[in-house]
Scaffold this active site. Structure first.
Site, PDB file in Angstrom:
ATOM      1  N   SER A  13       0.863  -1.182   0.000  1.00 54.27           N
ATOM      2  CA  SER A  13       0.000   0.000   0.000  1.00 54.27           C
ATOM      3  C   SER A  13       0.893   1.223   0.000  1.00 54.27           C
ATOM      4  O   SER A  13       1.799   1.337   0.824  1.00 54.27           O
ATOM      5  CB  SER A  13      -0.875   0.001   1.251  1.00 54.27           C
ATOM      6  OG  SER A  13      -1.287   1.321   1.540  1.00 54.27           O
ATOM      7  N   HIS A  38      -1.325  -1.623  -4.307  1.00 56.38           N
ATOM      8  CA  HIS A  38      -2.609  -1.432  -3.632  1.00 56.38           C
ATOM      9  C   HIS A  38      -2.776   0.072  -3.412  1.00 56.38           C
ATOM     10  O   HIS A  38      -2.038   0.680  -2.635  1.00 56.38           O
ATOM     11  CB  HIS A  38      -2.572  -2.198  -2.305  1.00 56.38           C
ATOM     12  CG  HIS A  38      -3.793  -2.058  -1.460  1.00 56.38           C
ATOM     13  ND1 HIS A  38      -4.882  -2.909  -1.544  1.00 56.38           N
ATOM     14  CD2 HIS A  38      -4.110  -1.174  -0.480  1.00 56.38           C
ATOM     15  CE1 HIS A  38      -5.796  -2.556  -0.655  1.00 56.38           C
ATOM     16  NE2 HIS A  38      -5.363  -1.503   0.008  1.00 56.38           N
ATOM     17  N   ASP A  95      -4.919   3.131  -2.174  1.00 57.43           N
ATOM     18  CA  ASP A  95      -5.994   3.418  -1.218  1.00 57.43           C
ATOM     19  C   ASP A  95      -6.707   4.722  -1.585  1.00 57.43           C
ATOM     20  O   ASP A  95      -6.149   5.802  -1.437  1.00 57.43           O
ATOM     21  CB  ASP A  95      -5.425   3.515   0.194  1.00 57.43           C
ATOM     22  CG  ASP A  95      -5.025   2.156   0.734  1.00 57.43           C
ATOM     23  OD1 ASP A  95      -5.896   1.252   0.763  1.00 57.43           O
ATOM     24  OD2 ASP A  95      -3.849   1.981   1.118  1.00 57.43           O
ATOM     25  N   MET A 108      -9.696   7.226  -0.772  1.00 55.26           N
ATOM     26  CA  MET A 108     -10.616   7.600   0.322  1.00 55.26           C
ATOM     27  C   MET A 108     -11.311   8.909  -0.030  1.00 55.26           C
ATOM     28  O   MET A 108     -10.694   9.800  -0.609  1.00 55.26           O
ATOM     29  CB  MET A 108      -9.828   7.793   1.625  1.00 55.26           C
ATOM     30  CG  MET A 108      -8.990   6.596   2.019  1.00 55.26           C
ATOM     31  SD  MET A 108      -8.208   6.850   3.617  1.00 55.26           S
ATOM     32  CE  MET A 108      -7.057   5.479   3.660  1.00 55.26           C
ATOM     33  N   HIS A 117      -8.336   0.235  -3.748  1.00 59.06           N
ATOM     34  CA  HIS A 117      -9.138  -0.098  -2.567  1.00 59.06           C
ATOM     35  C   HIS A 117     -10.046   1.105  -2.339  1.00 59.06           C
ATOM     36  O   HIS A 117      -9.614   2.134  -1.823  1.00 59.06           O
ATOM     37  CB  HIS A 117      -8.203  -0.358  -1.379  1.00 59.06           C
ATOM     38  CG  HIS A 117      -8.916  -0.624  -0.099  1.00 59.06           C
ATOM     39  ND1 HIS A 117      -8.272  -0.654   1.120  1.00 59.06           N
ATOM     40  CD2 HIS A 117     -10.235  -0.887   0.173  1.00 59.06           C
ATOM     41  CE1 HIS A 117      -9.155  -0.913   2.080  1.00 59.06           C
ATOM     42  NE2 HIS A 117     -10.353  -1.039   1.532  1.00 59.06           N
ATOM     43  N   MET A 119     -12.358   3.084  -0.590  1.00 64.46           N
ATOM     44  CA  MET A 119     -12.984   3.387   0.708  1.00 64.46           C
ATOM     45  C   MET A 119     -13.846   4.633   0.512  1.00 64.46           C
ATOM     46  O   MET A 119     -13.508   5.737   0.959  1.00 64.46           O
ATOM     47  CB  MET A 119     -11.897   3.587   1.763  1.00 64.46           C
ATOM     48  CG  MET A 119     -11.216   2.281   2.138  1.00 64.46           C
ATOM     49  SD  MET A 119      -9.675   2.512   3.024  1.00 64.46           S
ATOM     50  CE  MET A 119      -8.552   2.715   1.663  1.00 64.46           C
ATOM     51  N   MET A 168     -10.624  -6.660   5.994  1.00 62.72           N
ATOM     52  CA  MET A 168      -9.834  -5.604   6.643  1.00 62.72           C
ATOM     53  C   MET A 168      -9.389  -6.049   8.028  1.00 62.72           C
ATOM     54  O   MET A 168     -10.178  -6.584   8.809  1.00 62.72           O
ATOM     55  CB  MET A 168     -10.664  -4.323   6.763  1.00 62.72           C
ATOM     56  CG  MET A 168     -10.881  -3.580   5.455  1.00 62.72           C
ATOM     57  SD  MET A 168      -9.358  -3.101   4.623  1.00 62.72           S
ATOM     58  CE  MET A 168      -8.647  -1.931   5.789  1.00 62.72           C
ATOM     59  N   ASP A 220      -5.579  -6.669   4.845  1.00 57.56           N
ATOM     60  CA  ASP A 220      -5.070  -5.299   4.715  1.00 57.56           C
ATOM     61  C   ASP A 220      -5.179  -4.588   6.055  1.00 57.56           C
ATOM     62  O   ASP A 220      -6.282  -4.440   6.596  1.00 57.56           O
ATOM     63  CB  ASP A 220      -5.908  -4.568   3.646  1.00 57.56           C
ATOM     64  CG  ASP A 220      -5.494  -3.118   3.457  1.00 57.56           C
ATOM     65  OD1 ASP A 220      -4.411  -2.722   3.916  1.00 57.56           O
ATOM     66  OD2 ASP A 220      -6.282  -2.377   2.831  1.00 57.56           O
TER      67      ASP A 220
HETATM   68  C1  DX5 Z   1      -6.066   1.457   5.602  1.00 59.73           C
HETATM   69  C2  DX5 Z   1      -5.609   1.081   4.232  1.00 59.73           C
HETATM   70  C3  DX5 Z   1      -4.449   0.167   4.225  1.00 59.73           C
HETATM   71  C4  DX5 Z   1      -3.243   0.709   4.900  1.00 59.73           C
HETATM   72  C5  DX5 Z   1      -2.200  -0.339   5.076  1.00 59.73           C
HETATM   73  O1  DX5 Z   1      -7.285   2.083   5.535  1.00 59.73           O
HETATM   74  O2  DX5 Z   1      -6.642   0.452   3.535  1.00 59.73           O
HETATM   75  O3  DX5 Z   1      -4.168  -0.239   2.908  1.00 59.73           O
HETATM   76  O4  DX5 Z   1      -2.686   1.774   4.227  1.00 59.73           O
HETATM   77  O5  DX5 Z   1      -1.131   0.206   5.750  1.00 59.73           O
HETATM   78  P1  DX5 Z   1      -0.488  -0.521   6.993  1.00 59.73           P
HETATM   79  O6  DX5 Z   1       0.117  -1.792   6.471  1.00 59.73           O
HETATM   80  O7  DX5 Z   1       0.519   0.443   7.488  1.00 59.73           O
HETATM   81  O8  DX5 Z   1      -1.576  -0.794   7.977  1.00 59.73           O
HETATM   82 ZN    ZN Z   2      -6.117  -0.583   1.708  1.00 55.13          ZN
END
Ligand code: DX5
Ligand code: ZN
Length: 259
Positions: free
Chosen positions: A48, A73, A75, A77, A107, A109, A178, A212
């Site tokens: 990520s 990956h 992320d 948001m 991903h 979110m 998650m 994750d």
């Molecule tokens: C959290 C994300 C993850 C996160 C993972 O909301 O979806 O992908 O960035 O990072 P670590 O491995 O540091 O928890």
């Molecule tokens: Zn993620």
């Protein structure tokens, strides 16, 4: 998309503390496919980039790939589904212009995953993983993702029982369990999510199962043992002095349980 069909649905409420599953261990094939030779699942490590230097995203991503990452990956948001904001399809598209070949998972979110399907497909995303919690018609969203040419990932937050997605697993390419509350990198791993992974692996031997949140060398063993084979790791990989070594270690642990 999977060519196998899940067993007849049974009603089950699985929480993070639920005891061992009681479903059949294998999934019967659908009458149309007659395929008994599906590719065995593989260990995949997807860093990520959330906690990477986002101002240097292309260089940071290329470095991770050069150090052995199987996929990226990304992320996404929206500040609504989670209390944080990252980036959207314009940034993913720019990244794709720099990195032509790598497999991109977004991903999502976000409160309305349907809204971003077309722009993310246009940006070159391969796997569109979305949270089912805010979605009314999951089947409709999965169909649109597939029609846009992407693979489908179904994600569940720690508080969401796995039976919520059971009826959709047939049309998904991957399920993301998650292991932290989504929104931020660097949180502590929630080991009590492992029963969900175990249940999925027991009942869907060929399913790609992703974990994750807080996953790294210290927590990979229980993820792999439970049956996860797609491993997202943020800070543990991005912040490592030797990224190659950490990625390789994560992969080897998963492979050890797949063999
Ligand atoms: C959290 C994300 C993850 C996160 C993972 O909301 O979806 O992908 O960035 O990072 P670590 O491995 O540091 O928890
Ligand atoms: Zn993620």
């Amino acid at each position: 998309m999977f060519t196998f069909r899940a067993p007849t649905l049974l009603s089950l409420t699985l929480t993070s503390t639920t005891a061992s599953p009681t479903y059949p261990k294998t999934r019967p094939h659908c009458s149309a496919c007659n395929n008994t030779n599906k590719m065995p699942i593989q260990a995949k490590i997807g860093p990520s980039i959330l906690n990477a230097d986002l101002a240097n995203l292309a260089a940071e991503s290329q470095k991770l790939l050069d150090n052995g990452a199987d996929y990226l990956h990304l992320d996404v948001m929206d500040g609504e589904f989670v209390p944080n904001l990252t980036f959207g399809h314009p940034m993913v598209k720019c990244l794709r212009n720099h990195i032509k070949e790598a497999f991109f998972e977004t991903h999502m979110m976000v409160q309305n995953p349907e809204q971003w399907i077309t722009p993310m497909a246009d940006a070159g995303v391969n796997l569109y993983t979305f949270h089912v919690e805010p979605v009314k018609d999951v089947c409709n969203v999965t169909r649109q993702i597939q029609e846009a040419g992407m693979k489908v990932g179904l994600a569940i937050k720690p508080g969401t029982p796995v039976n919520v997605i059971e009826k959709y697993i047939d049309v998904a390419d991957l399920v993301l369990v998650m292991t932290v509350e989504p929104g931020f990198g660097g949180q502590s791993f929630m080991g009590d999510m492992m029963p969900k992974v175990e249940w999925l692996r027991t009942n869907y031997p060929n399913l790609d199962i992703e974990v994750d949140g807080g996953v790294g060398p210290k927590t990979i063993d229980c993820c792999a043992k439970a049956g996860a084979n797609w491993i997202v790791s943020g800070t543990a990989v991005v912040g490592a002095a030797d990224q190659r070594e950490v990625i390789s270690e994560l992969r080897n642990v998963v492979k050890g349980y797949l063999n």
